[in-house]
Write a protein that holds these residues in place. Structure first.
Motif, mmCIF file in Angstrom:
data_model
loop_
_atom_site.group_PDB
_atom_site.id
_atom_site.type_symbol
_atom_site.label_atom_id
_atom_site.label_comp_id
_atom_site.label_asym_id
_atom_site.label_seq_id
_atom_site.Cartn_x
_atom_site.Cartn_y
_atom_site.Cartn_z
ATOM 1 N N PRO A 131 2.578 4.255 12.853
ATOM 2 C CA PRO A 131 2.929 4.740 11.511
ATOM 3 C C PRO A 131 4.366 5.241 11.403
ATOM 4 C CG PRO A 131 1.464 6.279 12.631
ATOM 5 C CD PRO A 131 1.489 5.038 13.458
ATOM 6 N N GLU A 132 4.915 5.739 12.508
ATOM 7 C CA GLU A 132 6.282 6.256 12.476
ATOM 8 C C GLU A 132 7.306 5.134 12.320
ATOM 9 O OE1 GLU A 132 5.551 4.840 16.546
ATOM 10 O OE2 GLU A 132 4.364 5.991 15.092
ATOM 11 N N ARG A 133 6.892 3.893 12.504
ATOM 12 C CA ARG A 133 7.806 2.762 12.409
ATOM 13 C C ARG A 133 7.710 2.045 11.063
ATOM 14 N NH1 ARG A 133 7.210 -0.454 18.074
ATOM 15 N NH2 ARG A 133 9.074 -1.531 17.273
ATOM 16 N N VAL A 134 6.879 2.556 10.166
ATOM 17 C CA VAL A 134 6.681 1.945 8.858
ATOM 18 C C VAL A 134 7.336 2.798 7.789
ATOM 19 C CG1 VAL A 134 4.989 1.164 7.154
ATOM 20 C CG2 VAL A 134 4.496 0.936 9.605
ATOM 21 N N ARG A 135 8.166 2.173 6.925
ATOM 22 C CA ARG A 135 8.823 2.920 5.861
ATOM 23 C C ARG A 135 8.126 2.732 4.523
ATOM 24 N NH1 ARG A 135 13.612 2.981 1.993
ATOM 25 N NH2 ARG A 135 13.032 0.807 1.679
ATOM 26 N N ARG A 136 8.015 1.517 4.053
ATOM 27 C CA ARG A 136 7.362 1.214 2.785
ATOM 28 C C ARG A 136 6.400 0.045 2.983
ATOM 29 N NH1 ARG A 136 9.806 3.388 -1.891
ATOM 30 N NH2 ARG A 136 11.689 4.586 -1.418
ATOM 31 N N ILE A 137 5.395 -0.048 2.109
ATOM 32 C CA ILE A 137 4.361 -1.069 2.236
ATOM 33 C C ILE A 137 4.164 -1.757 0.889
ATOM 34 C CG2 ILE A 137 1.955 -1.543 2.828
ATOM 35 C CD1 ILE A 137 1.982 1.080 4.454
ATOM 36 N N VAL A 138 4.069 -3.084 0.917
ATOM 37 C CA VAL A 138 3.738 -3.872 -0.264
ATOM 38 C C VAL A 138 2.451 -4.633 0.035
ATOM 39 C CG1 VAL A 138 4.452 -5.691 -1.859
ATOM 40 C CG2 VAL A 138 6.161 -4.105 -0.924
ATOM 41 N N VAL A 139 1.472 -4.479 -0.840
ATOM 42 C CA VAL A 139 0.152 -5.090 -0.666
ATOM 43 C C VAL A 139 -0.045 -6.176 -1.722
ATOM 44 C CG1 VAL A 139 -2.336 -4.659 -0.871
ATOM 45 C CG2 VAL A 139 -0.878 -3.055 0.399
ATOM 46 N N LEU A 140 -0.413 -7.373 -1.272
ATOM 47 C CA LEU A 140 -0.620 -8.524 -2.159
ATOM 48 C C LEU A 140 -2.013 -9.112 -1.912
ATOM 49 C CD1 LEU A 140 2.726 -10.360 -1.296
ATOM 50 C CD2 LEU A 140 2.395 -8.868 -3.275
ATOM 51 N N ASN A 141 -2.967 -8.881 -2.780
ATOM 52 C CA ASN A 141 -4.294 -9.501 -2.706
ATOM 53 C C ASN A 141 -4.791 -9.666 -1.269
ATOM 54 O OD1 ASN A 141 -3.142 -10.306 -5.457
ATOM 55 N ND2 ASN A 141 -5.287 -10.938 -5.630
ATOM 56 N N THR A 142 -5.263 -8.568 -0.736
ATOM 57 C CA THR A 142 -5.674 -8.534 0.657
ATOM 58 C C THR A 142 -6.671 -7.412 0.871
ATOM 59 O OG1 THR A 142 -4.850 -8.414 2.936
ATOM 60 C CG2 THR A 142 -3.775 -7.007 1.327
ATOM 61 N N ASP A 230 -9.560 0.853 9.025
ATOM 62 C CA ASP A 230 -9.837 1.570 7.774
ATOM 63 C C ASP A 230 -9.811 3.079 7.998
ATOM 64 O OD1 ASP A 230 -10.580 2.228 5.195
ATOM 65 O OD2 ASP A 230 -12.660 1.569 5.415
ATOM 66 N N ARG A 231 -10.432 3.528 9.071
ATOM 67 C CA ARG A 231 -10.484 4.973 9.328
ATOM 68 C C ARG A 231 -9.107 5.552 9.634
ATOM 69 N NH1 ARG A 231 -12.906 5.510 13.768
ATOM 70 N NH2 ARG A 231 -13.936 3.517 14.178
ATOM 71 N N GLU A 232 -8.179 4.699 10.069
ATOM 72 C CA GLU A 232 -6.830 5.169 10.382
ATOM 73 C C GLU A 232 -5.844 4.988 9.224
ATOM 74 O OE1 GLU A 232 -5.823 6.834 13.061
ATOM 75 O OE2 GLU A 232 -7.909 6.838 13.741
ATOM 76 N N LEU A 233 -6.265 4.352 8.145
ATOM 77 C CA LEU A 233 -5.359 4.140 7.012
ATOM 78 C C LEU A 233 -4.771 5.441 6.461
ATOM 79 C CD1 LEU A 233 -7.064 1.250 4.970
ATOM 80 C CD2 LEU A 233 -5.025 1.133 6.428
ATOM 81 N N PRO A 234 -5.489 6.572 6.500
ATOM 82 C CA PRO A 234 -4.875 7.814 6.011
ATOM 83 C C PRO A 234 -3.567 8.183 6.709
ATOM 84 C CG PRO A 234 -7.242 8.092 6.170
ATOM 85 C CD PRO A 234 -6.932 6.755 6.789
ATOM 86 N N THR A 235 -3.320 7.663 7.921
ATOM 87 C CA THR A 235 -2.051 7.953 8.596
ATOM 88 C C THR A 235 -0.874 7.327 7.867
ATOM 89 O OG1 THR A 235 -2.215 6.008 10.052
ATOM 90 C CG2 THR A 235 -3.237 8.052 10.817
ATOM 91 N N LEU A 236 -1.165 6.413 6.913
ATOM 92 C CA LEU A 236 -0.102 5.728 6.169
ATOM 93 C C LEU A 236 0.015 6.210 4.730
ATOM 94 C CD1 LEU A 236 -0.908 2.113 7.410
ATOM 95 C CD2 LEU A 236 0.902 3.618 8.266
ATOM 96 N N CYS A 237 -0.782 7.218 4.355
ATOM 97 C CA CYS A 237 -0.822 7.646 2.955
ATOM 98 C C CYS A 237 0.491 8.245 2.474
ATOM 99 C CB CYS A 237 -1.970 8.638 2.733
ATOM 100 S SG CYS A 237 -3.581 7.819 2.589
ATOM 101 N N SER A 238 1.313 8.705 3.385
ATOM 102 C CA SER A 238 2.602 9.272 2.978
ATOM 103 C C SER A 238 3.656 8.195 2.729
ATOM 104 C CB SER A 238 3.111 10.238 4.054
ATOM 105 O OG SER A 238 3.356 9.547 5.277
ATOM 106 N N LYS A 239 3.345 6.943 3.048
ATOM 107 C CA LYS A 239 4.307 5.857 2.871
ATOM 108 C C LYS A 239 4.271 5.361 1.425
ATOM 109 C CE LYS A 239 4.551 6.021 7.378
ATOM 110 N NZ LYS A 239 5.708 6.644 8.088
ATOM 111 N N GLN A 262 -8.342 3.587 -4.167
ATOM 112 C CA GLN A 262 -9.091 4.745 -3.689
ATOM 113 C C GLN A 262 -8.453 5.320 -2.434
ATOM 114 O OE1 GLN A 262 -13.084 3.796 -2.463
ATOM 115 N NE2 GLN A 262 -13.648 5.925 -2.100
ATOM 116 N N ARG A 263 -7.983 4.452 -1.556
ATOM 117 C CA ARG A 263 -7.398 4.899 -0.297
ATOM 118 C C ARG A 263 -5.953 5.340 -0.450
ATOM 119 N NH1 ARG A 263 -11.340 1.337 0.470
ATOM 120 N NH2 ARG A 263 -12.650 1.460 2.356
#
Length: 303
Positions: A131-142, A230-239, A262-263
């Motif tokens: 997670p420390e290596r991720v800045r922004r996320i774009v989600v496309l039908n997935t 899925d259970r670890e996705l909250p580690t990315l909620c600040s992105k 929701q997430r």
């Protein structure tokens, strides 16, 4: 150039060169060699495709981003211009490991992440571990979470014998996607681009293995991994997250969009009512500038 960076392809790209004019490099991995696009300079962005596509799917986005960022786009093993070994562990876990090896190989310390289709589970699978290596996320039908929903058009491709004959013999999965995954008819050259790397029984191996790797019960070997992601996705909620969604997608429907919202309740969401699963085909004129603007925010603070 050494063999690792030789821009070689097992396919004649001449028919689609105008659509896919990108530099590709190759990375040896355990059991196979991965092809990936490496274009532009600046803050890095990693684009992760799904099934039955390859880096060709992102061609509009690559062209839009490369004047501003370094764009890295792998072809998963078995897809696109990468090797297509017949005896290979085509599982989500392996694709995540391969993505991590690529990120380390090209020296990406912090990245923007764009994911589509199976790229959601693969890209987010890597992201929750880094997670420390991720800045922004774009989600496309997935998706990157479990769901009991599997459209019959995909389910029948999992049937023994029939699935092999349809997917690998008749190329039914990839052919159908060029019609069913886009709301607007694809130009003949674009359709050719999607199908070009999947021209034989052997070269369609990953398409079938991706379909079989969809976890529909806890007994499936990939079920536990998707649940863990899925259970670890909250580690990315600040992105910061941008969700661009094709509203006519019959596979990744609004049920999955609701799951993302929701997430990630703070995500910016744009739903294109007129677009289907291949949202970057149907809505690229609107979607690409949005992604460029979103990923361009605060780039001056990045190293």
């Amino acid at each position: 150039m050494d063999a690792t960076h030789a821009a070689l392809s097992p396919f004649d790209l001449t028919p689609i060169r105008d659509l896919y004019p990108f530099h590709t490099a190759r990375l040896p991995l355990p059991g196979a060699t991965m092809s990936y696009v490496d274009e532009g300079a600046g803050p890095p962005v990693l684009l992760v495709h799904g099934n039955p596509t390859w880096s060709f799917y992102f061609r509009h986005l690559i062209a839009g981003l490369r004047p501003h960022q370094r764009v890295i786009v792998p072809d998963h093993i078995g897809c696109g211009l990468s090797d297509k070994p017949q005896d290979y562990p085509y599982r989500l876990a392996t694709h995540i490991e391969n993505l991590g090896r690529l990120v380390d190989h090209v020296g990406l310390q912090q990245v923007d992440l764009v994911v589509h289709d199976w790229g959601g589970a693969i890209g987010m699978g890597w992201a929750v571990r880094n997670p420390e290596r991720v800045r922004r996320i774009v989600v496309l039908n997935t998706s990157a979470f479990l769901s009991p929903r599997l459209p019959w058009r995909i389910a029948v491709c999992r049937y023994p014998i029939f699935g092999d004959l349809a997917v690998r013999g008749l190329n039914a999965f990839a052919l159908a996607a060029t019609v069913m995954a886009a709301a607007r008819p694809l130009a003949p050259a674009v359709r050719q681009g999607y199908l070009l790397p999947f021209d034989s029984w052997a070269n369609r191996v990953a398409i079938q293995r991706f379909v079989r790797d969809i976890p529909m019960s806890p007994k499936h070997p990939t079920w536990a991994l998707v649940d863990a992601i899925d259970r670890e996705l909250p580690t990315l909620c600040s992105k910061p997250m941008l969700i661009l969604w094709g509203g006519q997608d019959w596979c990744f429907s609004d049920h999955f969009l609701a799951g993302w919202m929701q997430r990630f309740p703070d995500a910016e969401v744009v739903r294109f009512d007129y677009a289907a699963h291949y949202v970057l085909e149907d809505a690229h004129a609107e979607a690409v500038p949005r992604v460029v603007r979103f990923l361009g925010k605060d780039t001056e603070t990045r190293k």
